[in-house]
Design a protein around this motif. Structure first.
Motif, PDB file in Angstrom:
ATOM      1  N   UNK A  23      33.536   7.228  -3.157  1.00  0.00           N
ATOM      2  CA  UNK A  23      32.858   7.801  -4.312  1.00  0.00           C
ATOM      3  C   UNK A  23      33.446   9.168  -4.636  1.00  0.00           C
ATOM      4  N   UNK A  24      33.280   9.566  -5.892  1.00  0.00           N
ATOM      5  CA  UNK A  24      33.574  10.928  -6.323  1.00  0.00           C
ATOM      6  C   UNK A  24      32.251  11.525  -6.798  1.00  0.00           C
ATOM      7  N   UNK A  25      31.591  12.331  -5.979  1.00  0.00           N
ATOM      8  CA  UNK A  25      30.259  12.833  -6.323  1.00  0.00           C
ATOM      9  C   UNK A  25      30.209  13.668  -7.597  1.00  0.00           C
ATOM     10  N   UNK A  26      31.344  14.296  -7.964  1.00  0.00           N
ATOM     11  CA  UNK A  26      31.314  15.247  -9.070  1.00  0.00           C
ATOM     12  C   UNK A  26      32.014  14.764 -10.336  1.00  0.00           C
ATOM     13  N   UNK A  27      32.466  13.502 -10.390  1.00  0.00           N
ATOM     14  CA  UNK A  27      33.257  13.107 -11.553  1.00  0.00           C
ATOM     15  C   UNK A  27      33.271  11.604 -11.774  1.00  0.00           C
ATOM     16  N   UNK A  28      33.395  11.222 -13.041  1.00  0.00           N
ATOM     17  CA  UNK A  28      33.780   9.862 -13.403  1.00  0.00           C
ATOM     18  C   UNK A  28      35.298   9.785 -13.354  1.00  0.00           C
ATOM     19  N   UNK A  29      35.818   8.564 -13.219  1.00  0.00           N
ATOM     20  CA  UNK A  29      37.264   8.356 -13.077  1.00  0.00           C
ATOM     21  C   UNK A  29      37.753   7.352 -14.108  1.00  0.00           C
ATOM     22  N   UNK A  30      38.902   7.641 -14.701  1.00  0.00           N
ATOM     23  CA  UNK A  30      39.559   6.724 -15.617  1.00  0.00           C
ATOM     24  C   UNK A  30      40.918   6.378 -15.032  1.00  0.00           C
ATOM     25  N   UNK A  31      41.139   5.081 -14.761  1.00  0.00           N
ATOM     26  CA  UNK A  31      42.351   4.637 -14.071  1.00  0.00           C
ATOM     27  C   UNK A  31      43.286   3.937 -15.047  1.00  0.00           C
ATOM     28  N   UNK A  32      44.557   4.364 -15.087  1.00  0.00           N
ATOM     29  CA  UNK A  32      45.594   3.752 -15.904  1.00  0.00           C
ATOM     30  C   UNK A  32      46.665   3.189 -14.988  1.00  0.00           C
ATOM     31  N   UNK A  33      46.869   1.880 -15.016  1.00  0.00           N
ATOM     32  CA  UNK A  33      47.910   1.249 -14.198  1.00  0.00           C
ATOM     33  C   UNK A  33      49.254   1.415 -14.901  1.00  0.00           C
ATOM     34  N   UNK A  34      50.222   1.990 -14.195  1.00  0.00           N
ATOM     35  CA  UNK A  34      51.548   2.211 -14.778  1.00  0.00           C
ATOM     36  C   UNK A  34      52.614   1.305 -14.182  1.00  0.00           C
ATOM     37  N   UNK A  35      52.284   0.643 -13.076  1.00  0.00           N
ATOM     38  CA  UNK A  35      53.250  -0.273 -12.448  1.00  0.00           C
ATOM     39  C   UNK A  35      52.488  -1.282 -11.601  1.00  0.00           C
ATOM     40  N   UNK A  36      52.906  -2.548 -11.657  1.00  0.00           N
ATOM     41  CA  UNK A  36      52.292  -3.570 -10.832  1.00  0.00           C
ATOM     42  C   UNK A  36      50.899  -3.969 -11.303  1.00  0.00           C
TER      43      UNK A  36
ATOM     44  N   UNK B  15      47.691   6.175 -12.566  1.00  0.00           N
ATOM     45  CA  UNK B  15      47.250   7.555 -12.769  1.00  0.00           C
ATOM     46  C   UNK B  15      45.737   7.540 -12.934  1.00  0.00           C
ATOM     47  N   UNK B  16      45.066   8.410 -12.202  1.00  0.00           N
ATOM     48  CA  UNK B  16      43.612   8.510 -12.281  1.00  0.00           C
ATOM     49  C   UNK B  16      43.238   9.874 -12.836  1.00  0.00           C
ATOM     50  N   UNK B  17      42.485   9.877 -13.930  1.00  0.00           N
ATOM     51  CA  UNK B  17      41.983  11.136 -14.473  1.00  0.00           C
ATOM     52  C   UNK B  17      40.503  11.257 -14.143  1.00  0.00           C
ATOM     53  N   UNK B  18      40.047  12.490 -13.972  1.00  0.00           N
ATOM     54  CA  UNK B  18      38.675  12.756 -13.551  1.00  0.00           C
ATOM     55  C   UNK B  18      38.015  13.762 -14.487  1.00  0.00           C
ATOM     56  N   UNK B  19      36.694  13.641 -14.607  1.00  0.00           N
ATOM     57  CA  UNK B  19      35.945  14.526 -15.495  1.00  0.00           C
ATOM     58  C   UNK B  19      35.507  15.808 -14.793  1.00  0.00           C
ATOM     59  N   UNK B  20      36.281  16.226 -13.811  1.00  0.00           N
ATOM     60  CA  UNK B  20      36.021  17.466 -13.083  1.00  0.00           C
ATOM     61  C   UNK B  20      37.334  17.960 -12.505  1.00  0.00           C
ATOM     62  N   UNK B  21      37.543  19.284 -12.431  1.00  0.00           N
ATOM     63  CA  UNK B  21      38.747  19.791 -11.780  1.00  0.00           C
ATOM     64  C   UNK B  21      38.703  19.645 -10.266  1.00  0.00           C
ATOM     65  N   UNK B  22      37.517  19.305  -9.732  1.00  0.00           N
ATOM     66  CA  UNK B  22      37.355  19.090  -8.298  1.00  0.00           C
ATOM     67  C   UNK B  22      36.360  17.954  -8.091  1.00  0.00           C
ATOM     68  N   UNK B  23      36.824  16.693  -8.203  1.00  0.00           N
ATOM     69  CA  UNK B  23      35.903  15.548  -8.240  1.00  0.00           C
ATOM     70  C   UNK B  23      35.187  15.245  -6.933  1.00  0.00           C
ATOM     71  N   UNK B  24      35.722  15.716  -5.823  1.00  0.00           N
ATOM     72  CA  UNK B  24      35.139  15.384  -4.533  1.00  0.00           C
ATOM     73  C   UNK B  24      35.488  13.969  -4.109  1.00  0.00           C
ATOM     74  N   UNK B  25      35.380  13.689  -2.825  1.00  0.00           N
ATOM     75  CA  UNK B  25      35.739  12.366  -2.313  1.00  0.00           C
ATOM     76  C   UNK B  25      34.973  12.085  -1.025  1.00  0.00           C
TER      77      UNK B  25
END
Length: 210
Positions: free
Chosen positions: A103-116, A161-171
């Motif tokens: 989980x990322x407690x501080x952010x939503x994630x948007x995943x873009x597949x660039x290969x495979x 590439x994964x973009x997050x709605x926080x500069x520090x999404x947590x993990x």
């Protein structure tokens, strides 16, 4: 009254005001209670503070248990993101590799597949599963705080590439949280319904004790 005024002053120094254009992080200064860095003096800010020349163009090292690597561009690596509400990471997943449930407690994630191809999914708080195979150019969003995963498909490595709605999404990785700690095995068995042999095997693999 004075302690309240001092607290407000401290918070104003630790986070960008609504009138500020940006708040380039200064890791040498204290962080706010929310984890953001204090602002670097604007007179010391240069164009390079807004550029990340890190490892996103270079494949990560997948020679590990997961056969996967995450190369982050979060505020701790890229202080120009501080306070702006976004960040980025590169995911490299080898054949049979996995980014396990996390989980990322501080952010939503948007995943873009660039290969495979990547089999990706998340689990809602009602335990509904949303899972799909993503190919090059596909996007998938993972809502903030929900358990999700990515698994390489096919016979070639995958990159995303994964973009997050926080500069520090947590993990927090679920398996490591359960078995990579010092909780006594008996307690882990109680809360997971696993037997002693299974718990001790997982603790050994993931570095746990007890």
């Amino acid at each position: 009254m004075l302690p309240i005024l001092l607290l407000l002053l401290q918070l104003s120094l630790l986070s960008p005001s609504s009138a500020a254009d940006f708040c380039v992080g200064d890791p040498s200064l204290p962080t706010s209670p929310l984890g953001t860095f204090s602002c670097k003096k604007e007179s010391a800010v240069t164009a390079t503070d807004f550029i990340f020349s890190g490892s996103l163009a270079t494949p990560g090292n997948v020679s590990n248990l997961l056969k996967a690597a995450v190369s982050p561009a979060f505020s701790s690596q890229f202080p120009g993101l501080n306070g702006l509400g976004l960040s980025l990471a590169r995911l490299d997943i080898d054949v049979d590799g996995v980014i396990p449930l996390h989980t990322h407690p501080a952010a939503s994630e948007l995943l873009l597949v660039t290969q495979g191809s990547i089999l990706a999914g998340f689990i809602s708080t009602s335990n509904a599963v949303y899972c799909e195979t993503l190919n090059q150019g596909d996007l998938m969003v993972f809502p903030q705080g929900l358990l999700h995963f990515q698994v390489a498909c096919g016979d070639s490595p995958a990159v995303a590439l994964a973009s997050f709605s926080s500069p520090s999404p947590g993990l927090q990785i679920t398996s490591i949280a359960l078995f990579g700690n010092s909780l006594p095995s008996e307690l882990v068995e109680k809360v997971t319904f696993l037997d002693d042999a299974q718990v001790k095997k997982l603790k050994k693999v993931l570095g746990g004790t007890g």
